[in-house]
Design an enzyme around this catalytic site. Structure first.
Site, mmCIF file in Angstrom:
data_model
loop_
_atom_site.group_PDB
_atom_site.id
_atom_site.type_symbol
_atom_site.label_atom_id
_atom_site.label_comp_id
_atom_site.label_asym_id
_atom_site.label_seq_id
_atom_site.Cartn_x
_atom_site.Cartn_y
_atom_site.Cartn_z
ATOM 1 N N ARG A 51 0.841 -1.201 0.000
ATOM 2 C CA ARG A 51 0.000 0.000 0.000
ATOM 3 C C ARG A 51 0.878 1.254 0.000
ATOM 4 O O ARG A 51 0.488 2.301 -0.492
ATOM 5 C CB ARG A 51 -0.951 0.000 1.204
ATOM 6 C CG ARG A 51 -2.149 0.956 0.976
ATOM 7 C CD ARG A 51 -3.032 1.088 2.199
ATOM 8 N NE ARG A 51 -2.306 1.663 3.304
ATOM 9 C CZ ARG A 51 -2.258 1.176 4.542
ATOM 10 N NH1 ARG A 51 -2.925 0.085 4.851
ATOM 11 N NH2 ARG A 51 -1.548 1.765 5.482
ATOM 12 N N TYR A 103 -14.021 18.250 -15.847
ATOM 13 C CA TYR A 103 -14.553 16.893 -15.757
ATOM 14 C C TYR A 103 -15.682 16.891 -14.722
ATOM 15 O O TYR A 103 -15.464 17.216 -13.564
ATOM 16 C CB TYR A 103 -13.450 15.897 -15.384
ATOM 17 C CG TYR A 103 -14.022 14.541 -15.121
ATOM 18 C CD1 TYR A 103 -14.762 13.881 -16.104
ATOM 19 C CD2 TYR A 103 -13.893 13.921 -13.885
ATOM 20 C CE1 TYR A 103 -15.340 12.647 -15.861
ATOM 21 C CE2 TYR A 103 -14.458 12.683 -13.641
ATOM 22 C CZ TYR A 103 -15.188 12.058 -14.631
ATOM 23 O OH TYR A 103 -15.778 10.842 -14.383
ATOM 24 N N ASP A 176 -5.304 19.493 -14.737
ATOM 25 C CA ASP A 176 -5.760 18.212 -15.285
ATOM 26 C C ASP A 176 -5.363 18.219 -16.763
ATOM 27 O O ASP A 176 -5.959 18.922 -17.573
ATOM 28 C CB ASP A 176 -7.274 18.079 -15.100
ATOM 29 C CG ASP A 176 -7.808 16.738 -15.625
ATOM 30 O OD1 ASP A 176 -7.120 16.090 -16.441
ATOM 31 O OD2 ASP A 176 -8.930 16.354 -15.232
ATOM 32 N N LYS A 201 -7.203 7.124 -19.627
ATOM 33 C CA LYS A 201 -7.424 7.639 -20.984
ATOM 34 C C LYS A 201 -6.179 7.406 -21.846
ATOM 35 O O LYS A 201 -5.792 6.286 -22.055
ATOM 36 C CB LYS A 201 -7.822 9.114 -20.907
ATOM 37 C CG LYS A 201 -8.858 9.427 -19.818
ATOM 38 C CD LYS A 201 -10.164 8.719 -20.048
ATOM 39 C CE LYS A 201 -11.268 9.273 -19.201
ATOM 40 N NZ LYS A 201 -11.860 8.388 -18.234
HETATM 41 N N1 PLP Z 1 -10.287 14.117 -15.762
HETATM 42 C C1 PLP Z 1 -10.792 14.010 -16.992
HETATM 43 C C2 PLP Z 1 -10.522 15.099 -17.995
HETATM 44 C C3 PLP Z 1 -11.585 12.903 -17.331
HETATM 45 O O1 PLP Z 1 -12.101 12.811 -18.564
HETATM 46 C C4 PLP Z 1 -11.833 11.899 -16.346
HETATM 47 C C5 PLP Z 1 -12.688 10.729 -16.650
HETATM 48 O O2 PLP Z 1 -13.452 10.732 -17.601
HETATM 49 C C6 PLP Z 1 -11.281 12.051 -15.077
HETATM 50 C C7 PLP Z 1 -10.507 13.168 -14.817
HETATM 51 C C8 PLP Z 1 -11.516 11.018 -14.019
HETATM 52 O O3 PLP Z 1 -10.700 9.902 -14.266
HETATM 53 P P1 PLP Z 1 -11.064 8.395 -13.865
HETATM 54 O O4 PLP Z 1 -12.304 8.016 -14.619
HETATM 55 O O5 PLP Z 1 -9.842 7.638 -14.268
HETATM 56 O O6 PLP Z 1 -11.297 8.380 -12.394
#
Ligand code: PLP
Length: 380
Positions: A51, A103, A176, A201
């Protein structure tokens, strides 16, 4: 391997590691959760419990830190877990500025968990520097969160300008960069403090791992608190998922560049189409963020675009239903192209217009993708 090698080379060879003792080109998977102590109670390899750390996480983290030109990196069990670890390193009462378009899952978490927990969050239009400067409260604002290009309108935020404003107010800037990836933008080099990825992604790229990652410019107290959060909160990535992620990252550059080229071609092809209200893509000169994108995105403008259809929600839904090559599925950044009607996924609070479809462009033949959208519109 030399630091002077290009990121493409570092990624393709995963920093040039060889598996010991056989010198295999693929790394092993390290499933052990626990490690034997020496008779004196010490752990000479530095490993005691998975962990806290595992060799499989460390390989991915080292590659990602190199690609983002950062000081250190952490992988998490999802992109959300990575993002949340940044907010949880703040204290109740701290002020955060975040974009209105971001997001949606993170916006929902902020409103439903972070705010009741004591963070104060102000939202500003994505990329709007004037609104951001007004929202900053020097001494109280501890974090500016940016997402660029922002999902799903692909508004572009000027990372260097936001970093300067955030730092002048005494705040960190976290970006992000899931959609841009290090193949297109390196936020730390533009002044950001932390880069976040949904590694689910593009970094993995094959729609078979849920993962997240952070990369930091400095291993300061804020970063130490984030590390503690993962070690004690346990939002770690499994060793097999870490291995898959590393395998995916080796082809990051070639996948992202192919997706960028196709997305650009699709955007240009459908821009001005009589059944289309607008094509949203930072690579189009008409996009409000194009000039900034020209400065901070290299090798393309990303593999994501959105199209707004004349005829509103009904047309958008019918086009999605008619598509054959694009798969109707959530997520993005995989080798296969996806389409999604974001407003209905996000619900009534969504700022996304109902006539909009979001396209994640994969690595299929560009002509096949254009033909698919053409036939979907023809059959409206
Ligand atoms: N940030 C963006 C731009 C995303 O498109 C996503 C998911 O679609 C996330 C964060 C969240 O990621 P996760 O689905 O891997 O938790």
């Amino acid at each position: 391997m030399s630091d002077r090698l290009k990121p493409e080379t570092l990624a393709a060879q995963a920093l040039g590691w060889l598996e010991e003792p056989f010198k295999g080109l693929a790394p092993p998977i390290h499933p052990a959760t626990t490690y034997e102590r020496e008779p004196d109670g010490s752990y000479p390899t530095g490993k005691d419990y998975s962990r806290d750390s595992n060799p499989s996480y460390e390989q991915v983290e080292a590659v990602l830190a190199a690609l983002e030109n950062g000081a250190a990196s952490l992988v998490f069990g999802s992109g959300m877990a990575a993002a949340i670890a940044v907010f949880q390193a703040l204290r109740p009462g701290d002020h955060v500025v975040a974009p209105e378009v971001m997001y949606w899952g993170l916006r929902k978490w902020l409103n439903e968990f972070a705010v009741p927990w004591g963070l104060s969050v102000d939202y500003v239009p994505a990329g709007d520097m004037r609104a951001l400067s007004k929202a900053l409260e020097p001494g109280r604002t501890k974090l500016v969160w940016a997402e660029t290009p922002a999902n799903p309108t692909w508004d572009v935020t000027d990372i260097a300008a936001v970093a300067e404003a955030a730092h002048a107010a005494g705040a960190y800037l976290a970006v992000d960069s899931t959609v841009a990836t290090p193949a297109v933008t390196r936020p730390l080099e533009l002044g950001a403090d932390i880069v976040m990825h949904s590694a689910t992604k593009y970094l993995n790229g094959h729609s078979d791992v849920v993962a997240g990652a952070l990369v930091t410019a400095n291993t300061d107290d804020f970063w130490t608190s984030i590390c503690m959060n993962r070690a004690k909160g346990g939002a770690v990535l499994g060793p097999f998922e870490s291995w898959l992620l590393l395998r995916g990252m080796r082809t990051l550059y070639i996948r992202v560049r192919t997706a960028c080229a196709s997305a650009q071609a699709i955007a240009e092809h459908f821009d001005g189409h009589p059944r289309i209200e607008a094509v949203l893509y930072p690579g189009l000169k008409s996009h409000p963020g194009h000039e900034i994108a020209m400065r901070q995105m290299q090798g393309g403008f990303g593999g994501m675009l959105s199209i707004r259809f004349t005829g509103g929600e009904a047309s958008a839904m019918k086009v999605a239903a008619n598509l054959k090559v694009f798969k109707r599925a959530t997520s993005l950044g995989g080798v296969e192209s996806l389409v999604e009607h974001r407003a209905s996924i996000e619900g009534p609070d969504s700022p996304v217009p109902p006539d909009l479809l979001r396209f994640s462009v994969g690595i299929e033949d560009t002509g096949d993708l254009i033909d698919d959208i053409e036939q979907a519109i023809r059959n409206l």
